[in-house]
Design an enzyme around this catalytic site. Sequence first.
Site, PDB file in Angstrom:
ATOM      1  N   ARG A 189       0.834  -1.216   0.000  1.00  0.00           N
ATOM      2  CA  ARG A 189       0.000   0.000   0.000  1.00  0.00           C
ATOM      3  C   ARG A 189       0.859   1.252   0.000  1.00  0.00           C
ATOM      4  NH1 ARG A 189      -3.869  -3.165   4.023  1.00  0.00           N
ATOM      5  NH2 ARG A 189      -5.077  -4.147   2.359  1.00  0.00           N
ATOM      6  N   PHE A 229      -7.040  -1.941  -6.206  1.00  0.00           N
ATOM      7  CA  PHE A 229      -6.154  -3.038  -5.744  1.00  0.00           C
ATOM      8  C   PHE A 229      -5.380  -2.690  -4.475  1.00  0.00           C
ATOM      9  CE2 PHE A 229      -2.894  -2.160  -9.441  1.00  0.00           C
ATOM     10  CZ  PHE A 229      -2.467  -1.010  -8.822  1.00  0.00           C
ATOM     11  N   GLU A 230      -4.675  -3.680  -3.992  1.00  0.00           N
ATOM     12  CA  GLU A 230      -3.982  -3.573  -2.696  1.00  0.00           C
ATOM     13  C   GLU A 230      -4.995  -3.240  -1.593  1.00  0.00           C
ATOM     14  OE1 GLU A 230      -1.530  -4.229  -4.404  1.00  0.00           O
ATOM     15  OE2 GLU A 230       0.294  -4.295  -3.226  1.00  0.00           O
ATOM     16  N   GLY A 231      -6.166  -3.845  -1.699  1.00  0.00           N
ATOM     17  CA  GLY A 231      -7.261  -3.533  -0.791  1.00  0.00           C
ATOM     18  C   GLY A 231      -8.029  -2.358  -1.356  1.00  0.00           C
TER      19      GLY A 231
END
Lengths: 583, 257
Positions: free
Chosen positions: A262, A400-402
């Site tokens: 992140r 993405f990446e959460g």
Amino acid sequence: MQTLPKGGSFLFETTAPRNIFTPEDFDDEHKLIAETVTHFLAEYVFSRMEEIDAKKEGLMRELLVEAGKLGLLGADIPEQYDGTETDEICTTIIAEKVGATGSFAIAHGGHTGIGNLPIVYFGNEAQKAAYLPAIVTADKISAYALTEPGSGSDALSATSKATLSTDGKHYILNGSKTFISNAGIADIFIVYAKIDGDKFSAFIVDGHSEGLTTGAEEHKMGLKGSSTRSVFFDNVNVPVENLLYEAGKGHVVAFNILNIGRHKIAANAVGAAKLALDESARYANERKQFKVSIARFGLIKEKLAEMAIRTFAAESAVYRTGGLLNDMMHSLDRSGPDGGRITAKGIEEYALECSMEKVFASEAEAFVVDEGVQIHGGYGYIAEYPIERLYRDARVRRIFEGTNEINRNLISTTLIRRAAKRALPLMDAVSSVRSRLTTGIPVRKDAGDLVQATKDAFLFTLGIATDTFGDELLKQQEILGRLADMALLAYAMESAWCRAQKAVMNGQSGAKHKENMANAFIYTTVEKVILAAKEALANLAAGDELVKMQANVAMIFQYTPVDIIALRREIAGEISEAGKYIA
Amino acid sequence: MKILVCIKQVPDMESKFKVAASGKWYDTADLAWRMNEYDEYAVEQAVQVKEQVGDADLTVLCIGGERVKETMKKALAMGCDRGVHVADDKAAEKEPFEIAGIIAEFARDKQFDLIFTGMQSQDRGSAQVGVLTAEMLGIPSISTIVQFAYADGRIETRRELEGGVKSIVKAAAPALVTCQLGLNTPRYPTLPNIMKAKKKELLSLPVADLLKVDARQETGKMYFPVKKGGGLVLEGEIGQLVDQLIQILKEKTGVLA
């Protein structure tokens, strides 16, 4: 050295400008690395963007190999495995610079970030020795395979299975993964699967294993040059020694890696936002309508200024976080065989900050590329101009990446859980705000005061929300989202403010410009904070009680607005004169 | 084998320049700094020689304030072994004879086999420092080289002449060459080398220890060139054009006087 601040503690503590890291604190090595990356990207990547986005066969591997020759793939890897252990600022700089390239950034990040960090942090000696040197040179390209068709945000619901073979030598892997970056070119996959259907675990899987196949390339909205495919495992034999970390501890690997992931995504976003602003500022200077460059029109100035302001805030938050991660890593004894795990654990302290910067920077980027297209007018809609690509490439960074929604939930729930465990004295801070409200909070005099007001509003709302819902608060996503917004905006505001103050204190050139950007950011953003607080409170209370709460919010935010239009004009003037983003 | 390469830190040439309050140099505030382009060719060539002969010790020298260390670190990261920083906050005020004097004073007893400098600096552009240094050291110099080879204590170069003509010039070491665009493509330092450069020796010497010569030139005034008027396109019949042209030449110039 100062003691490290606890993750999330900025919400109730005062941060001294000298204690945050800013891009103005780059040392000679940081500057040289930035220069090398810039040269590399100009020569090898930006010059071949069309071929890259057309997925020219073999090109991405070739570019990674070139990057490897310059050491740009080994910045997180210890020297004993042929890497160059730099510092977290260097890796942030690299991530920022490559961010502007879109597709290459994904290949690079998939390979160096989430693709190799599981081995760097959680691999054992043999695994590190076997894989890391080949990753440094891009001899082997890596990919991270977590998402499944049915499990995205709910990562632990993965259905891929690993079963120990009867001779105990292999895990037999079955299942599928989807949206896997680098899948088409990867030699190594970090794969998550459940041993015996319940022990979620991470594995290093040889990409050329029998039974491992990849699907067709996905046709994506943006990042068209990066390979994205599904990966299928049909009785794939994975040697038992390729189990990463411990059986049943896959979530520890996955989530810790995502923190750094992140942070790097946020840095990517800053790099892309800067390029979008550079392109837009130059275009606005060159494009003439009514016989003057459009950069001279008030509404274009506002756009350029606001793009710069948000980029500045995002950049400030990203390097502040980079500084925190760096200080954390330097405070740990990472020399032993457990060094990687110790590092990952240390990083977890700042999971909140990583989520905050990811959400803020990806949304700042979204704003910047959108306004960038607008400044370009009709030409912004034509693929010939880089802004069109930047607009498309930006979109997935909020996913993405959460997703930003999952990250918002994470921010609030982590804060609430840490408060419940008394790891963070948030509830004491709530009490303190309440008592200050009874004695009276004075009028806010400057942007620094407004950062404090934002924290007060967060704490006040958190207090009411906790009183109202108790443990049930963790299920109230709309409230959690608004609390997260207040917290992450406080983080971005404070980062911008401290950076500007530090520049002023050090008598740096451009300090006035930084102060203008910080002021403009804080005075406009505070209105979003007020809105978030009001909406949350209106859901939490009603009638006289709500009237009283709103009066409290009004007291927290007593301030006189500044002339934001004049401020933006001044900022735009600097940007247009430079023809690019400057801070 | 001992090699010296001399570099200068100059502003990014895309900067917006202002004349300094002294009126004798540009204002150094708010500028981004980098290695003089021609010196990058010099460093690259020096590093290539070192790589070729293997057993060589390569010193990079730079004159200036604390700020120049960043540029020196780049040279170290490119492959120089050690750095000599001649600390001088007023380097910009020194003219080429003084700069050459400082370098020669430093180099005199060090037995350098080869000395590389840039052909000129991008800011002052005198193109004198290299050749003056060689003269002071009593060694041959070859300026504006675009090709370089070293073997058995001798160098063979191609140097640029006017009109695109090149000449082949050979000399025995010790010798000094000044490097021109086209000589090579400077490498950019790799990440590992940048980090290794941090540990290399970077010695600071006060300029007073090395400055033994007096200035021979003085900067009178620095100013921007007067803005020339825009071009004029005459249109119409040939006869009229000629009349117009003669009229303009008479009124605005002295060529027909």
